[in-house]
Design an enzyme around this catalytic site. Structure first.
Site, PDB file in Angstrom:
ATOM      1  N   LYS A   1       0.831  -1.210   0.000  1.00  0.00           N
ATOM      2  CA  LYS A   1       0.000   0.000   0.000  1.00  0.00           C
ATOM      3  C   LYS A   1       0.861   1.254   0.000  1.00  0.00           C
ATOM      4  CE  LYS A   1      -4.276  -1.777   1.960  1.00  0.00           C
ATOM      5  NZ  LYS A   1      -5.222  -1.718   3.081  1.00  0.00           N
TER       6      LYS A   1
ATOM      7  N   LYS B   1      -5.797 -12.502  -7.735  1.00  0.00           N
ATOM      8  CA  LYS B   1      -7.076 -12.640  -7.058  1.00  0.00           C
ATOM      9  C   LYS B   1      -8.082 -11.647  -7.660  1.00  0.00           C
ATOM     10  CE  LYS B   1      -8.475 -11.406  -2.403  1.00  0.00           C
ATOM     11  NZ  LYS B   1      -8.099 -11.184  -1.012  1.00  0.00           N
TER      12      LYS B   1
ATOM     13  N   LYS C   1     -11.652  -5.999  -5.577  1.00  0.00           N
ATOM     14  CA  LYS C   1     -12.523  -4.846  -5.802  1.00  0.00           C
ATOM     15  C   LYS C   1     -11.707  -3.607  -6.152  1.00  0.00           C
ATOM     16  CE  LYS C   1     -13.024  -4.454  -0.807  1.00  0.00           C
ATOM     17  NZ  LYS C   1     -13.812  -4.182   0.355  1.00  0.00           N
TER      18      LYS C   1
END
Ligand code: TRP
Length: 338
Positions: free
Chosen positions: A119, A201, A204
């Site tokens: 992040k 994966k 979203k």
């Protein structure tokens, strides 16, 4: 760390962030498992909005998404009378316990968190302290309710491990204060992959909207995305490592229809990918339709949802306070004068 399944009336905690729209992966991999678990455990399902502001959010948008996520929990079938479905920000104990646990977590431990590194690289202009201590807040979420089990995706296992370490460290000093939680990784659908890159994966936060099926996608969109799904040139529907795209589609089809892979292989033997993709798309539409209808109905019923938000925040707050008082006393804070 052992991954277990426990019977009996134990406590379960899990949470999701209201950032981005939930995907089929979130539903099949997480929410659907939550449903089966909700009979066995005393469950806390939180919309973790405190976590969301570690990345800049538009306030109105965050509020809207948080309410939608809470509504979606219920639309997916979680009974809000039996399960505690609430906003993290409505229970101040999360932030209070997080502060205390910050003082029991080492910089070195947080520095090792791979999600933090990812992040930080992605949001290089805003590497704030909250992003760094995000896993401590997560530990607080879990320990506040003395959770025995925590259903999470594999990407969260490192945070779970940290939670356990911090809890054990605290217990070693002050006695048995916290229950040591175990992760729960669901067996089915745990890993739904991107439709555009089966090595990743389904997420979203994927920038390519064709990579994910969103729970609110209409039937045409669902069918179109499956038609475009990345496969291979083998032209046979087989469950094999060499065909990750097809494996992913089979996983999705299998969870949606409840049919085993061998049966699917037989059904599509000698038929093309086009037909198979259509069948997968239709199976997904059938799963999403009732969910979307319940969501629409619930969304119209403002008073009902408001009532749930109020009651469940109170219920969660009650359990949170029990743990928090104990912890505050242990670390040496004076008792309040009443
Ligand atoms: N970090 C989790 C995620 O992004 C969300 C989360 C926050 C969570 N607190 C939690 C999950 C506590 C399980 C338990 O998926």
């Amino acid at each position: 760390m052992e991954i277990i399944m426990i019977d009996g009336n134990k406590v379960l905690f899990s949470g999701m962030q209201a950032t981005g729209s939930l995907t089929l992966g979130n539903y099949l991999g997480a929410l659907k498992n939550w449903l089966t678990l909700s009979d066995e455990y005393m469950c806390f399902y939180s919309v973790v909005d405190l976590h969301s502001i570690t990345i800049r959010q538009d306030p109105a948008e965050l509020r809207r998404r948080a309410r939608n996520l809470l509504t979606l929990y219920i639309a997916a079938g979680l009974d809000p009378e039996k399960n505690c479905i609430y906003y993290q920000s409505h229970v101040s104990g999360h932030a209070e316990l997080a502060w205390i646990l910050n003082c029991f977590t080492y910089m070195g431990e947080l520095n090792r968190m791979t999600q933090y590194k990812d992040k930080a690289a992605k949001h290089a202009d805003n590497i704030n302290a909250g992003l760094f201590t995000y896993p401590v807040l997560m530990a607080a979420d879990i320990l506040l309710y003395q959770a025995d089990v925590v259903p999470v995706g594999r990407d969260q296992l490192q945070h779970l491990e940290l939670t356990r370490d911090v809890a054990q460290r605290f217990n070693a000093v002050y006695g048995d204060v916290f229950t040591i939680p175990e992760p729960y990784i669901g067996k089915s659908g745990a890993s739904i992959k991107s439709l555009q890159d089966p090595a990743k994966k389904m997420s979203k936060s994927d920038e390519n909207p064709n990579a994910s099926i969103y729970l609110m996608d209409d039937p045409d969109t669902v069918m179109r995305k499956f038609k475009r799904a990345v496969t291979d040139s083998e032209a046979c529907v087989r469950y094999r490592e060499e065909q990750p795209g097809i494996m992913n589609l089979m996983n999705i089809y299998s969870v949606c229809t409840g049919r085993p892979n061998e049966e699917i292989e037989r059904e599509f033997d000698g038929r093309g990918y086009g037909e198979f993709k259509t069948a997968v798309g239709e199976a997904v539409v059938d799963v999403l339709k009732p969910l979307q209808e319940r969501f629409e109905d619930l969304s119209k019923n403002k008073d009902y949802i408001d009532g749930i938000i109020k009651n469940n925040a109170e219920k969660a707050g009650y359990y949170a306070q029990k743990t928090l008082r104990k912890v505050q006393k242990k670390v040496g804070f004076p008792e309040k004068i009443r």
